[in-house]
Design an enzyme around this catalytic site. Structure first.
Site, PDB file in Angstrom:
ATOM      1  N   LYS A   1       0.810  -1.232   0.000  1.00 35.06           N
ATOM      2  CA  LYS A   1       0.000   0.000   0.000  1.00 35.06           C
ATOM      3  C   LYS A   1       0.842   1.281   0.000  1.00 35.06           C
ATOM      4  O   LYS A   1       0.412   2.301  -0.518  1.00 35.06           O
ATOM      5  CB  LYS A   1      -0.966   0.001   1.187  1.00 35.06           C
ATOM      6  CG  LYS A   1      -2.083  -1.022   1.050  1.00 35.06           C
ATOM      7  CD  LYS A   1      -3.087  -0.895   2.177  1.00 35.06           C
ATOM      8  CE  LYS A   1      -4.198  -1.924   2.024  1.00 35.06           C
ATOM      9  NZ  LYS A   1      -5.258  -1.751   3.018  1.00 35.06           N
TER      10      LYS A   1
ATOM     11  N   ASP B   1     -10.310   2.465   1.323  1.00 42.54           N
ATOM     12  CA  ASP B   1     -10.629   1.926   2.661  1.00 42.54           C
ATOM     13  C   ASP B   1     -11.565   2.877   3.401  1.00 42.54           C
ATOM     14  O   ASP B   1     -12.648   2.502   3.843  1.00 42.54           O
ATOM     15  CB  ASP B   1      -9.354   1.750   3.496  1.00 42.54           C
ATOM     16  CG  ASP B   1      -8.615   0.456   3.190  1.00 42.54           C
ATOM     17  OD1 ASP B   1      -9.258  -0.523   2.812  1.00 42.54           O
ATOM     18  OD2 ASP B   1      -7.376   0.446   3.333  1.00 42.54           O
TER      19      ASP B   1
ATOM     20  N   GLY C   1      -8.040   2.022  17.472  1.00 41.04           N
ATOM     21  CA  GLY C   1      -7.031   1.554  16.531  1.00 41.04           C
ATOM     22  C   GLY C   1      -6.328   2.707  15.859  1.00 41.04           C
ATOM     23  O   GLY C   1      -6.838   3.846  15.810  1.00 41.04           O
ATOM     24  N   ALA C   2      -5.118   2.407  15.364  1.00 44.06           N
ATOM     25  CA  ALA C   2      -4.327   3.435  14.676  1.00 44.06           C
ATOM     26  C   ALA C   2      -3.515   2.810  13.547  1.00 44.06           C
ATOM     27  O   ALA C   2      -2.541   3.375  13.093  1.00 44.06           O
ATOM     28  CB  ALA C   2      -3.400   4.130  15.678  1.00 44.06           C
ATOM     29  N   GLY C   3      -3.943   1.613  13.088  1.00 47.08           N
ATOM     30  CA  GLY C   3      -3.270   0.956  11.974  1.00 47.08           C
ATOM     31  C   GLY C   3      -3.801   1.493  10.639  1.00 47.08           C
ATOM     32  O   GLY C   3      -4.395   2.576  10.576  1.00 47.08           O
ATOM     33  N   GLY C   4      -3.592   0.702   9.577  1.00 45.67           N
ATOM     34  CA  GLY C   4      -3.970   1.151   8.236  1.00 45.67           C
ATOM     35  C   GLY C   4      -5.445   1.492   8.104  1.00 45.67           C
ATOM     36  O   GLY C   4      -5.803   2.532   7.523  1.00 45.67           O
ATOM     37  N   ALA C   5      -6.317   0.635   8.641  1.00 46.09           N
ATOM     38  CA  ALA C   5      -7.757   0.876   8.504  1.00 46.09           C
ATOM     39  C   ALA C   5      -8.158   2.139   9.277  1.00 46.09           C
ATOM     40  O   ALA C   5      -8.917   2.984   8.775  1.00 46.09           O
ATOM     41  CB  ALA C   5      -8.541  -0.332   9.006  1.00 46.09           C
TER      42      ALA C   5
END
Ligand code: NDP
Length: 286
Positions: free
Chosen positions: A73, A109, A132-136
């Site tokens: 990505k 996304d 959360g703080a990841g890609g999504a």
């Protein structure tokens, strides 16, 4: 008049590693068939060292575009000709779109997530709690901020990753983001309008896992959304529904990403129901 044949299909697809478990091909091709489009979506196993060649191959073959999943990505950006607004802020691309003779990187996304909120809640002025703080989470946080959410509380276990997302939102959008370091049970404040799980908690096969969240702090009127597509009914979704919240599941987000990708590539508004049905059929067999 002799009949003119055209045996050349329009091509789209996906580059990822590993690609085998990605059901997007089945969902997209179900839509192509439903709409009578002579288009194909080829799910390709591409290693990081072959990504540049894969993009050059797509160009050479005139692909209308392609999805990019893990681990490409970020790395794909250097092989593209430009970025859409939110993809430029996130520095992550999951959908390349041919415009003229250029491939432009978009990120569907967060856009898929926003589309799932349509007719349910309007983001402008809303206070958001984002786990959360990841890609999504990054994709959803940036799109919600660009769509006018007033504040976003990023609730994340690892402070460094959470702070990075706070910085991205505060430096690039009008929304105000803050970090909550998630070390104990989180209570949602009564003024929150939209609560989102963008962590991987509850994803198959760990279907019994739940968020460290005081479910009693969820109130009727709040919109509670989950990114987990499988199972679509997670513990969070069931708990929030029982509390009288309006729920948005992760399957809708996944389907809407397909709807947006197909619109980008073909210009057709694809039927989301056909795509959702296909994914449900696949997950049922799992
Ligand atoms: P990442 O690995 O980038 O991020 C995972 C996030 O989950 C991090 O914030 C991580 O926190 C947090 N997390 C994971 N386990 C725990 C735990 N036990 N307790 C607290 N926090 C936890 O993954 P992605 O962002 O790429 O994906 C997240 C989920 O989103 C996946 O399940 C994926 O299936 C789903 N997804 C769904 C899409 C859809 O269309 N429906 C699209 C994209 C993703 P930390 O930073 O502390 O490690």
């Amino acid at each position: 008049m002799p009949q003119e044949f055209n045996f050349v299909s329009q091509l789209t697809g996906s580059f990822s590693q590993s690609a085998a478990g990605n059901p997007t091909v089945a969902m997209i091709e179900a839509a192509y068939r439903h709409h009578g489009l002579d288009w194909r979506y080829i799910n390709c196993e591409v290693s990081p060292e072959n990504l540049g060649d894969a993009v050059r191959g797509a160009r050479a073959m005139g692909w209308a575009g392609f999805n990019c999943s893990l681990p490409h990505k970020v790395a794909v950006i250097e092989h593209l000709d430009g970025l859409g607004e939110s993809a430029a802020i996130m520095r992550a691309v999951n959908c390349a779109v041919r415009r003229g003779n250029k491939y432009i990187g978009e990120n569907t996304d967060g856009k898929g997530f926003l589309l799932s909120l349509e007719g349910i809640v309007d983001p402008p002025g809303k206070r958001v709690v984002l786990f959360g703080a990841g890609g999504a989470a990054r994709a959803i946080g940036v799109e919600l901020a660009l769509a006018g959410a007033s504040s976003i509380s990023i609730v994340n276990r690892t402070a460094g990753r959470g702070m990075e997302l706070v910085r991205v939102i505060n430096e690039n959008t009008p929304a105000k983001a803050e970090l909550v370091n998630w070390q104990s049970e989180y209570k949602v404040k009564p003024d929150a309008g939209i609560v989102i799980n963008a962590t991987s908690i509850g994803l198959y096969p760990n279907v019994h896992d739940g968020l460290d969240l005081d479910i009693e702090s969820l109130r009727p009127g709040m919109v509670v959304a989950n990114v987990i597509p499988n199972p679509s009914r997670t513990r969070l979704i069931e708990g929030a529904e029982a509390r009288g919240c309006t729920i948005v599941d992760g399957l809708g987000m996944l389907v809407n990403q397909g709807v947006i990708g197909i619109k980008y590539w073909t210009g057709v508004d694809a039927d989301a129901t056909v795509m959702r049905r296909k994914l449900e059929e696949i997950y049922r067999e799992q």
